[in-house]
Design a protein around this motif. Sequence first.
Motif, PDB file in Angstrom:
ATOM      1  N   LEU A   1       0.797  -1.220   0.000  1.00  0.00           N
ATOM      2  CA  LEU A   1       0.000   0.000   0.000  1.00  0.00           C
ATOM      3  C   LEU A   1       0.831   1.273   0.000  1.00  0.00           C
ATOM      4  O   LEU A   1       0.408   2.304  -0.530  1.00  0.00           O
ATOM      5  CB  LEU A   1      -0.951  -0.003   1.202  1.00  0.00           C
ATOM      6  CG  LEU A   1      -2.014  -1.116   1.183  1.00  0.00           C
ATOM      7  CD1 LEU A   1      -2.886  -1.041   2.431  1.00  0.00           C
ATOM      8  CD2 LEU A   1      -2.875  -1.029  -0.070  1.00  0.00           C
ATOM      9  N   GLY A   2       2.035   1.256   0.575  1.00  0.00           N
ATOM     10  CA  GLY A   2       2.865   2.447   0.620  1.00  0.00           C
ATOM     11  C   GLY A   2       3.783   2.610  -0.574  1.00  0.00           C
ATOM     12  O   GLY A   2       4.517   3.596  -0.664  1.00  0.00           O
ATOM     13  N   LYS A   3       3.724   1.659  -1.531  1.00  0.00           N
ATOM     14  CA  LYS A   3       4.631   1.705  -2.681  1.00  0.00           C
ATOM     15  C   LYS A   3       3.971   2.391  -3.874  1.00  0.00           C
ATOM     16  O   LYS A   3       2.755   2.426  -3.996  1.00  0.00           O
ATOM     17  CB  LYS A   3       5.060   0.287  -3.057  1.00  0.00           C
ATOM     18  CG  LYS A   3       5.893  -0.404  -1.988  1.00  0.00           C
ATOM     19  CD  LYS A   3       6.394  -1.756  -2.464  1.00  0.00           C
ATOM     20  CE  LYS A   3       7.275  -2.414  -1.416  1.00  0.00           C
ATOM     21  NZ  LYS A   3       7.791  -3.721  -1.880  1.00  0.00           N
ATOM     22  N   TYR A   4       4.826   2.900  -4.760  1.00  0.00           N
ATOM     23  CA  TYR A   4       4.363   3.546  -5.982  1.00  0.00           C
ATOM     24  C   TYR A   4       4.345   2.512  -7.120  1.00  0.00           C
ATOM     25  O   TYR A   4       5.043   1.482  -7.051  1.00  0.00           O
ATOM     26  CB  TYR A   4       5.267   4.719  -6.345  1.00  0.00           C
ATOM     27  CG  TYR A   4       5.130   5.885  -5.397  1.00  0.00           C
ATOM     28  CD1 TYR A   4       4.205   6.898  -5.640  1.00  0.00           C
ATOM     29  CD2 TYR A   4       5.902   5.956  -4.239  1.00  0.00           C
ATOM     30  CE1 TYR A   4       4.057   7.971  -4.761  1.00  0.00           C
ATOM     31  CE2 TYR A   4       5.774   7.025  -3.352  1.00  0.00           C
ATOM     32  CZ  TYR A   4       4.842   8.020  -3.623  1.00  0.00           C
ATOM     33  OH  TYR A   4       4.704   9.072  -2.749  1.00  0.00           O
ATOM     34  N   PRO A   5       3.561   2.770  -8.173  1.00  0.00           N
ATOM     35  CA  PRO A   5       3.440   1.791  -9.264  1.00  0.00           C
ATOM     36  C   PRO A   5       4.770   1.321  -9.844  1.00  0.00           C
ATOM     37  O   PRO A   5       4.910   0.137 -10.188  1.00  0.00           O
ATOM     38  CB  PRO A   5       2.603   2.548 -10.305  1.00  0.00           C
ATOM     39  CG  PRO A   5       1.719   3.433  -9.491  1.00  0.00           C
ATOM     40  CD  PRO A   5       2.588   3.887  -8.345  1.00  0.00           C
ATOM     41  N   HIS A   6       5.768   2.221  -9.942  1.00  0.00           N
ATOM     42  CA  HIS A   6       7.046   1.810 -10.534  1.00  0.00           C
ATOM     43  C   HIS A   6       7.834   0.877  -9.610  1.00  0.00           C
ATOM     44  O   HIS A   6       8.838   0.283 -10.045  1.00  0.00           O
ATOM     45  CB  HIS A   6       7.895   3.044 -10.894  1.00  0.00           C
ATOM     46  CG  HIS A   6       8.474   3.760  -9.717  1.00  0.00           C
ATOM     47  ND1 HIS A   6       7.789   4.736  -9.025  1.00  0.00           N
ATOM     48  CD2 HIS A   6       9.694   3.627  -9.096  1.00  0.00           C
ATOM     49  CE1 HIS A   6       8.554   5.187  -8.048  1.00  0.00           C
ATOM     50  NE2 HIS A   6       9.697   4.533  -8.056  1.00  0.00           N
ATOM     51  N   GLN A   7       7.386   0.750  -8.367  1.00  0.00           N
ATOM     52  CA  GLN A   7       8.102  -0.085  -7.401  1.00  0.00           C
ATOM     53  C   GLN A   7       7.515  -1.492  -7.278  1.00  0.00           C
ATOM     54  O   GLN A   7       8.037  -2.285  -6.507  1.00  0.00           O
ATOM     55  CB  GLN A   7       8.087   0.594  -6.022  1.00  0.00           C
ATOM     56  CG  GLN A   7       8.799   1.936  -5.983  1.00  0.00           C
ATOM     57  CD  GLN A   7       8.651   2.629  -4.632  1.00  0.00           C
ATOM     58  OE1 GLN A   7       7.555   2.730  -4.087  1.00  0.00           O
ATOM     59  NE2 GLN A   7       9.773   3.106  -4.098  1.00  0.00           N
ATOM     60  N   ILE A   8       6.454  -1.782  -8.026  1.00  0.00           N
ATOM     61  CA  ILE A   8       5.801  -3.089  -7.891  1.00  0.00           C
ATOM     62  C   ILE A   8       5.726  -3.793  -9.245  1.00  0.00           C
ATOM     63  O   ILE A   8       5.865  -3.172 -10.301  1.00  0.00           O
ATOM     64  CB  ILE A   8       4.386  -2.958  -7.272  1.00  0.00           C
ATOM     65  CG1 ILE A   8       3.490  -2.067  -8.131  1.00  0.00           C
ATOM     66  CG2 ILE A   8       4.487  -2.393  -5.858  1.00  0.00           C
ATOM     67  CD1 ILE A   8       2.089  -1.899  -7.567  1.00  0.00           C
ATOM     68  N   SER A   9       5.511  -5.098  -9.204  1.00  0.00           N
ATOM     69  CA  SER A   9       5.521  -5.917 -10.417  1.00  0.00           C
ATOM     70  C   SER A   9       4.198  -5.800 -11.178  1.00  0.00           C
ATOM     71  O   SER A   9       3.221  -5.220 -10.688  1.00  0.00           O
ATOM     72  CB  SER A   9       5.754  -7.375 -10.047  1.00  0.00           C
ATOM     73  OG  SER A   9       4.619  -7.896  -9.354  1.00  0.00           O
ATOM     74  N   GLY A  10       4.162  -6.392 -12.364  1.00  0.00           N
ATOM     75  CA  GLY A  10       2.945  -6.371 -13.166  1.00  0.00           C
ATOM     76  C   GLY A  10       1.784  -7.055 -12.477  1.00  0.00           C
ATOM     77  O   GLY A  10       0.649  -6.556 -12.491  1.00  0.00           O
TER      78      GLY A  10
END
Length: 212
Positions: free
Chosen positions: A121-130
């Motif tokens: 929840l605290g991460k941005y889209p570029h920090q997570i996988s597809g």
Amino acid sequence: MLKVDFQKQLDHFNLEMQFELDKEILALVGSSGSGKTTLLNCLAGIVHPDNGTILLNGRHFYKDGQKPLKIQKRKIGYLFQDYALFPHLTAEQNILYAQPGRTDVPHITELTKILGITGLLGKYPHQISGGEKQRVALTRALAAQPDILLLDEPFSALDDANRDRCQEELLRIHEQWQIPIIFVTHRIADAEKLADRIIRVEKGQMAEEAVV
């Protein structure tokens, strides 16, 4: 109950859709450019038919001679093919975008647990996988407690493991929420696994309908 009976002229053909859908999962299959996404967009209110009717639970989204119902009033959850997450917002902020001014929403908390994204929840889209983006976008689509869920190629960017997991999560959500779900796919295997019904769309025509 969803009732669809409309026409929409596209560049190379006339899209003609006519079907009814109860609390089922419907798969739309067919080649690219056949009109599947346009159907979803007409349901969502992004584009409008040229004539006909779209009716959900007694509410007209579109009807000849009437002003189309605004997108915000349709209570539709829409998962776009590219997920359409806001890059400058965290996963939590993306999800809560559908609930302005609210930070403690019990059903959203439950969804984040079901979809296994509490730790993201605290991460941005570029920090997570597809696969993680897909689950965040699905949570956002469900956050407003929609009356119908639309999914455009929801599994196309996922590997086999993530595809299987997300499909099982979708079936679980459908069992709990009991709302109509329409998803577009090029994979017949996905349609056969998930859908109660399959409609093939080719050049704007419903070429066949199969009951699974």
